[in-house]
Motif scaffolding. Structure first.
Motif, PDB file in Angstrom:
ATOM      1  N   THR A   1      -1.169  -7.374  17.012  1.00 44.25           N
ATOM      2  CA  THR A   1      -0.382  -8.392  16.299  1.00 44.25           C
ATOM      3  C   THR A   1       1.049  -7.893  16.064  1.00 44.25           C
ATOM      4  OG1 THR A   1      -2.379  -9.166  15.194  1.00 44.25           O
ATOM      5  CG2 THR A   1      -0.277  -9.767  14.180  1.00 44.25           C
ATOM      6  N   PHE A   2       1.174  -6.621  15.638  1.00 45.09           N
ATOM      7  CA  PHE A   2       2.508  -6.060  15.397  1.00 45.09           C
ATOM      8  C   PHE A   2       3.312  -6.028  16.699  1.00 45.09           C
ATOM      9  CE2 PHE A   2       3.266  -4.162  11.121  1.00 45.09           C
ATOM     10  CZ  PHE A   2       2.144  -4.665  10.488  1.00 45.09           C
ATOM     11  N   ALA A   3       2.664  -5.640  17.791  1.00 50.79           N
ATOM     12  CA  ALA A   3       3.367  -5.543  19.075  1.00 50.79           C
ATOM     13  C   ALA A   3       3.782  -6.941  19.551  1.00 50.79           C
ATOM     14  CB  ALA A   3       2.467  -4.864  20.108  1.00 50.79           C
ATOM     15  N   ARG A   4       2.870  -7.898  19.421  1.00 48.50           N
ATOM     16  CA  ARG A   4       3.139  -9.265  19.891  1.00 48.50           C
ATOM     17  C   ARG A   4       4.301  -9.897  19.135  1.00 48.50           C
ATOM     18  NH1 ARG A   4       0.927 -13.301  17.432  1.00 48.50           N
ATOM     19  NH2 ARG A   4      -0.986 -12.213  16.846  1.00 48.50           N
ATOM     20  N   THR A   5       4.397  -9.646  17.837  1.00 51.67           N
ATOM     21  CA  THR A   5       5.469 -10.256  17.047  1.00 51.67           C
ATOM     22  C   THR A   5       6.800  -9.531  17.256  1.00 51.67           C
ATOM     23  OG1 THR A   5       4.710  -8.951  15.172  1.00 51.67           O
ATOM     24  CG2 THR A   5       4.023 -11.248  15.229  1.00 51.67           C
ATOM     25  N   GLY A   6       6.785  -8.387  17.944  1.00 54.49           N
ATOM     26  CA  GLY A   6       8.028  -7.704  18.279  1.00 54.49           C
ATOM     27  C   GLY A   6       8.440  -6.620  17.295  1.00 54.49           C
ATOM     28  N   VAL A   7       7.508  -6.144  16.482  1.00 57.49           N
ATOM     29  CA  VAL A   7       7.826  -5.048  15.557  1.00 57.49           C
ATOM     30  C   VAL A   7       7.990  -3.760  16.355  1.00 57.49           C
ATOM     31  CG1 VAL A   7       7.001  -3.705  13.572  1.00 57.49           C
ATOM     32  CG2 VAL A   7       6.434  -6.136  13.756  1.00 57.49           C
ATOM     33  N   ARG A   8       8.984  -2.956  15.973  1.00 56.93           N
ATOM     34  CA  ARG A   8       9.139  -1.636  16.619  1.00 56.93           C
ATOM     35  C   ARG A   8       8.118  -0.678  16.038  1.00 56.93           C
ATOM     36  NH1 ARG A   8      15.406  -0.008  16.586  1.00 56.93           N
ATOM     37  NH2 ARG A   8      14.691   1.984  17.423  1.00 56.93           N
ATOM     38  N   ILE A   9       7.117  -0.334  16.864  1.00 58.75           N
ATOM     39  CA  ILE A   9       6.082   0.602  16.422  1.00 58.75           C
ATOM     40  C   ILE A   9       6.454   1.992  16.941  1.00 58.75           C
ATOM     41  CG2 ILE A   9       3.617   1.175  16.502  1.00 58.75           C
ATOM     42  CD1 ILE A   9       3.075  -1.790  17.100  1.00 58.75           C
ATOM     43  N   SER A  10       6.739   2.918  16.018  1.00 54.03           N
ATOM     44  CA  SER A  10       7.171   4.248  16.456  1.00 54.03           C
ATOM     45  C   SER A  10       5.996   5.202  16.614  1.00 54.03           C
ATOM     46  CB  SER A  10       8.189   4.827  15.471  1.00 54.03           C
ATOM     47  OG  SER A  10       7.607   4.959  14.197  1.00 54.03           O
ATOM     48  N   GLY A  11       4.812   4.812  16.137  1.00 49.49           N
ATOM     49  CA  GLY A  11       3.653   5.682  16.293  1.00 49.49           C
ATOM     50  C   GLY A  11       2.446   5.105  15.586  1.00 49.49           C
ATOM     51  N   THR A  12       1.290   5.694  15.893  1.00 49.56           N
ATOM     52  CA  THR A  12       0.057   5.277  15.213  1.00 49.56           C
ATOM     53  C   THR A  12      -0.737   6.529  14.854  1.00 49.56           C
ATOM     54  OG1 THR A  12      -1.170   5.137  17.310  1.00 49.56           O
ATOM     55  CG2 THR A  12      -0.143   3.101  16.507  1.00 49.56           C
TER      56      THR A  12
ATOM     57  N   PRO B   1      -7.553  -1.483   4.712  1.00 47.28           N
ATOM     58  CA  PRO B   1      -7.721  -0.550   3.606  1.00 47.28           C
ATOM     59  C   PRO B   1      -9.186  -0.259   3.307  1.00 47.28           C
ATOM     60  CG  PRO B   1      -7.160  -2.710   2.778  1.00 47.28           C
ATOM     61  CD  PRO B   1      -7.030  -2.784   4.265  1.00 47.28           C
ATOM     62  N   ALA B   2      -9.424   0.934   2.796  1.00 45.13           N
ATOM     63  CA  ALA B   2     -10.726   1.272   2.244  1.00 45.13           C
ATOM     64  C   ALA B   2     -10.480   1.525   0.768  1.00 45.13           C
ATOM     65  CB  ALA B   2     -11.261   2.524   2.916  1.00 45.13           C
TER      66      ALA B   2
ATOM     67  N   PRO C   1      -6.020 -10.668   6.328  1.00 49.38           N
ATOM     68  CA  PRO C   1      -5.211 -11.899   6.334  1.00 49.38           C
ATOM     69  C   PRO C   1      -3.711 -11.631   6.162  1.00 49.38           C
ATOM     70  CG  PRO C   1      -7.011 -12.039   4.724  1.00 49.38           C
ATOM     71  CD  PRO C   1      -6.948 -10.625   5.185  1.00 49.38           C
ATOM     72  N   ALA C   2      -3.345 -10.448   5.663  1.00 50.15           N
ATOM     73  CA  ALA C   2      -1.932 -10.150   5.419  1.00 50.15           C
ATOM     74  C   ALA C   2      -1.236  -9.594   6.657  1.00 50.15           C
ATOM     75  CB  ALA C   2      -1.810  -9.152   4.265  1.00 50.15           C
ATOM     76  N   VAL C   3      -2.020  -9.238   7.684  1.00 50.36           N
ATOM     77  CA  VAL C   3      -1.446  -8.552   8.845  1.00 50.36           C
ATOM     78  C   VAL C   3      -0.435  -9.440   9.578  1.00 50.36           C
ATOM     79  CG1 VAL C   3      -1.979  -7.599  11.134  1.00 50.36           C
ATOM     80  CG2 VAL C   3      -3.371  -6.947   9.156  1.00 50.36           C
ATOM     81  N   GLU C   4      -0.826 -10.667   9.900  1.00 53.11           N
ATOM     82  CA  GLU C   4       0.046 -11.562  10.683  1.00 53.11           C
ATOM     83  C   GLU C   4       1.359 -11.889   9.943  1.00 53.11           C
ATOM     84  OE1 GLU C   4      -0.866 -13.217  13.868  1.00 53.11           O
ATOM     85  OE2 GLU C   4       1.198 -13.944  13.872  1.00 53.11           O
TER      86      GLU C   4
END
Ligand SMILES: *Cc1c(COP(=O)(O)O)cnc(C)c1O
Length: 319
Positions: free
Chosen positions: A166-177, A115-116, A125-128
Motif C-alpha cells: 500500500t505504501f509503495a502503491r501510493t508513492g511513499v518513499r520507503i527507505s527500508g524495512t 501493532p501488538a 484500517p489506518a494503513v491506507e
C-alpha cells in the motif's frame, strides 16, 4: 558483546541495530552502546528521555531511533535533535512533513504497522489513509513491525507485506524495512530486510541461532563447604536428591538477581535471598570465587526447562 554483535551481522547478512532500551536491559545503555560501537549501525531506545540520555553519553554521531511513537510537538523536536522518531498518527506525520518542508530536505521517520500489545503502530484500517497522507509529505519512511508469537508470524508477515504494498502503491518513499528482533533473526537467518534489531542477542541469548558468548559473568565467593551427606537439607525445599559429594554455599542469591527458578538446574541445589547452594565434585575453600556464569556458558542451555526468559534473566542480573 562485540563478538555477539558481529555474529548477528554475519547471521542476518544486514546491519545490526542494538536495542538498548530499559537502560541497556539494566546494564547501562551507554555502557552497552559503547561495547558494540563500530559493530552496529545504530541504536534503538524506547522514548525521547532515553534517546536524549544516550545522546549525551555518545555524542551526535551515533544514529538513535525510537521504538515508541511520539506526538506532533515531540516528533518535530526529535527530528530537530537528529533522532529518528516513530510516527503513528496523521498529526505527527503532518508535523514531520511541515518541519521537512521548512528545512528543505525530507524527514526520516519510522512507521510501525500491525501493532501488538505493548508498542504503537498503525492498525490495519489506518494503513491506507496514512500512506496516502505520507505520499504528499516530504518524508522517507522506514517501515517496520515486531513479530511476536511464532504462531502469529505468518499472519503478521502477510499484513506487513500488504501494508508495504500500500505504501509503495501510493508513492511513499520507503527507505527500508525491518521486522526482526533476536528471536525472529535467529529463526530466519539471512534477512530479506534492511536491518535487524538485536537486544537480548547481544548478551548471548540465541534461541537456537548462531553460536554466541554469554556476556555476563557471575563470580560468587564461597562462604562455606559442606559434605553433601552430612547436611539436614540443602535449602528450604525439603529433601532434594543431591548427586555430588560436596556442597558449596556461595554469597549470591535472588536479591542479587539470580532467579529462584534456576534452583534444581545447572548444579544449583537451592537459591536463597543472599546464598546459593551449588553441588560440587571437590571441596573448594572458603573465599574461592565460584564461577556461575561466563563467556563459555550457553544462555539457551542455562535457562532450558526453567521457564525463565532470557530478557527477565538479563534484566534481573543488571542489579
Ligand atoms: C525490545 C525490542 C526489540 C529487541 O528484542 P530482543 O528480543 O531483545 O532482541 C526489538 N524490537 C522491538 C520493537 C522491541 O521492543
Amino acid at each position: 558483546m562485540r563478538a555477539n554483535a558481529r555474529r548477528w551481522r554475519e547471521h542476518a547478512g544486514v546491519p545490526v541495530w542494538a536495542v538498548v532500551k530499559a537502560d541497556g536491559y539494566g546494564w547501562g545503555a551507554a555502557r552497552v552502546a559503547r561495547a558494540v560501537l563500530g559493530e552496529v549501525a545504530g541504536y534503538f531506545v524506547a522514548d525521547a528521555d532515553e534517546a536524549r540520555e544516550l545522546r549525551r553519553e555518545l555524542g551526535a554521531a551515533a544514529p538513535i531511533a525510537l521504538l515508541a511513537a511520539s506526538g506532533p510537538g515531540e516528533t518535530v523536536t526529535l527530528l530537530a535533535e537528529g533522532f529518528t522518531p516513530n510516527v503513528a498518527s496523521l498529526d505527527s506525520l503532518a508535523a514531520a512533513g511541515a518541519w521537512a518542508r521548512e528545512r528543505g530536505s525530507p524527514a526520516r521517520i519510522r512507521v510501525g504497522i500491525v501493532p501488538a500489545a505493548g508498542w504503537s503502530g498503525l492498525l490495519a484500517p489506518a494503513v491506507e489513509p496514512f500512506a496516502q497522507a505520507a505520499a504528499g509529505e516530504p518524508v522517507e519512511v522506514q517501515l517496520w513491525t515486531h513479530l511476536t508469537a511464532p504462531e502469529m508470524w505468518e499472519r503478521q508477515r502477510a499484513s506487513f507485506a500488504s501494508a508495504q504494498e500500500t505504501f509503495a502503491r501510493t508513492g511513499v518513499r520507503i527507505s527500508g524495512t525491518d521486522v526482526a528482533g533476536t528471536l525472529v533473526s535467529a529463526r530466519e537467518g539471512r534477512s530479506g530486510h534492511s536491518l535487524v534489531r538485536i537486544g537480548i542477542g547481544l548478551f548471548g541469548a540465541r534461541f537456537g541461532g548462531p553460536r554466541l558468548q554469554c556476556a555476563i559473568r557471575i563470580d560468587a565467593p564461597v562462604t562455606d563447604v559442606l559434605p553433601a551427606g552430612a547436611v539436614a537439607s540443602a535449602g528450604y525445599r525439603g529433601a532434594e536428591p543431591i548427586d555430588a559429594p560436596w556442597l558449596a554455599v556461595v554469597r549470591c542469591g535472588y536479591s542479587d538477581g539470580l532467579p529462584l527458578r534456576l534452583a534444581g538446574t545447572n548444579k544449583i541445589v537451592s537459591i536463597g535471598m543472599q546464598y546459593t547452594v551449588v553441588a560440587r565434585s571437590a571441596p573448594e575453600s572458603a573465599g574461592y570465587a565460584l564461577r556461575l556464569l561466563d563467556t563459555t556458558s550457553d544462555v539457551d542451555e542455562v535457562l532450558e526447562n526453567t521457564g525463565i526468559s532470557p530478557h527477565e534473566f538479563v534484566v534481573g542480573l543488571g542489579r
